[in-house]
Enzyme design. Structure first.
Site, mmCIF file in Angstrom:
data_model
loop_
_atom_site.group_PDB
_atom_site.id
_atom_site.type_symbol
_atom_site.label_atom_id
_atom_site.label_comp_id
_atom_site.label_asym_id
_atom_site.label_seq_id
_atom_site.Cartn_x
_atom_site.Cartn_y
_atom_site.Cartn_z
ATOM 1 N N ARG A 40 0.837 -1.197 0.000
ATOM 2 C CA ARG A 40 0.000 0.000 0.000
ATOM 3 C C ARG A 40 0.870 1.244 0.000
ATOM 4 N NH1 ARG A 40 -2.902 1.393 4.325
ATOM 5 N NH2 ARG A 40 -4.373 2.764 3.277
ATOM 6 N N LYS A 102 4.181 -7.291 12.417
ATOM 7 C CA LYS A 102 3.454 -7.464 11.158
ATOM 8 C C LYS A 102 3.701 -8.837 10.542
ATOM 9 C CE LYS A 102 2.442 -5.309 6.711
ATOM 10 N NZ LYS A 102 2.098 -4.071 6.030
ATOM 11 N N ARG A 234 -1.201 5.046 12.308
ATOM 12 C CA ARG A 234 -0.091 4.730 13.227
ATOM 13 C C ARG A 234 -0.632 4.558 14.632
ATOM 14 N NH1 ARG A 234 2.713 8.796 10.712
ATOM 15 N NH2 ARG A 234 2.813 10.046 12.605
HETATM 16 C C1 BTN Z 1 0.981 -3.954 2.457
HETATM 17 O O1 BTN Z 1 1.205 -4.401 3.575
HETATM 18 O O2 BTN Z 1 1.263 -2.780 2.140
HETATM 19 C C2 BTN Z 1 0.309 -4.850 1.440
HETATM 20 C C3 BTN Z 1 1.259 -5.876 0.910
HETATM 21 C C4 BTN Z 1 0.621 -6.733 -0.159
HETATM 22 C C5 BTN Z 1 1.637 -7.634 -0.822
HETATM 23 C C6 BTN Z 1 0.994 -8.631 -1.745
HETATM 24 S S1 BTN Z 1 2.097 -9.941 -2.167
HETATM 25 C C7 BTN Z 1 0.980 -10.526 -3.383
HETATM 26 C C8 BTN Z 1 0.409 -9.304 -4.060
HETATM 27 N N1 BTN Z 1 1.248 -8.852 -5.151
HETATM 28 C C9 BTN Z 1 1.760 -7.633 -4.924
HETATM 29 O O3 BTN Z 1 2.505 -7.002 -5.703
HETATM 30 N N2 BTN Z 1 1.359 -7.170 -3.736
HETATM 31 C C10 BTN Z 1 0.466 -8.120 -3.073
#
Ligand code: BTN
Length: 239
Positions: A40, A102, A234
């Site tokens: 994100r 996390k 946060r």
């Molecule tokens: C986050 O924590 O910001 C979200 C992370 C999401 C990662 C997943 S891995 C599978 C899918 N492909 C990506 O490029 N991103 C999501």
């Protein structure tokens, strides 16, 4: 739902979005390694086989309210991996935590489709293995937790086999019922509830979520619903 596995790709979300744009149906696509994974807020999410990375693609009616979708997905993943509900918590709007660090994240992306439909890709990244002892931890602002701490034998394939049917069923229910049925499940795992937080620049106290999955933020002006969008939450005080 069709399933595909790639040894390597840029991002399973990118692959899944292209699949929907090309007129494809429901798909679950996983990869052993992503070279351009996205998180994100424009962050990178690099991953190798120490993590489970996959995306689920399907379409919904274009007017379906998706604001609570990442929370319903988070509840489904958490309930599948931790049915007792004691260790996996959710941080609005898209993070999974295990024992305060996390464990993984969810990235939802959409694409317009013909005939009043909208393509929705739900990308999920979950850490399977703990970081090596000499790893640089400064890149993990929210800490790093691994599924194998909860379940030592957890593998990517077996975890995906458990999550796939749960997510498929959840998405079918979400299409007809929206987020409301998951509001209570989210409340049980809500990491921020009652804590001092900062949403973007706005300080306040997190007071749970409403039936649309919007965060209820208490400030001097009262309690107001806030939607996920591009804001980061946060946590500023302990429970
Ligand atoms: C986050 O924590 O910001 C979200 C992370 C999401 C990662 C997943 S891995 C599978 C899918 N492909 C990506 O490029 N991103 C999501």
């Amino acid at each position: 739902m069709e399933r595909r596995h790639l040894a390597e790709c840029g991002s399973t979300n990118t692959e899944a979005l292209a699949h929907l744009r090309d007129g494809g149906g429901p798909l679950l696509i996983s990869a052993s390694r992503q070279t351009a994974g996205r998180g994100r807020l424009g962050r990178a999410w690099q991953s190798d086989d120490a993590a489970l990375t996959f995306s689920v693609a399907r379409s919904f009616p274009a007017d379906l309210d998706l604001s609570g979708l990442s929370l319903a997905v988070g509840c489904t993943v958490a309930d599948t991996l931790d049915p007792a509900g004691e260790r996996v918590r959710l941080k609005w709007p898209n993070d999974l935590f295990l024992d305060g660090a996390k464990l993984g994240g969810i990235l939802i992306e959409t694409v317009p489709l013909p005939a009043d439909r909208r393509g929705v890709v739900i990308g999920i990244g979950l850490n399977l293995q703990p970081l090596p002892a000499d790893a640089d931890r400064t890149a993990f602002a929210s800490g790093h937790a691994a599924l194998q701490t909860l379940e030592p034998a957890a593998s990517a394939a077996a975890t995906l086999d458990r999550l796939a049917p749960a997510l498929r069923g959840m998405l079918a229910d979400f299409e007809t019922l929206g987020f409301a049925p998951w509001q209570a499940a989210f409340a049980r795992r809500d990491l921020a509830a009652g804590r001092r937080v900062r949403l973007g620049d706005q300080p306040g106290i997190a007071r749970g979520v409403n039936a649309r999955g919007e965060l209820l933020l208490e400030t001097a002006a009262g309690i107001a619903p806030c939607s996920g969008g591009e804001l980061s939450l946060r946590l500023e005080s302990s429970p």
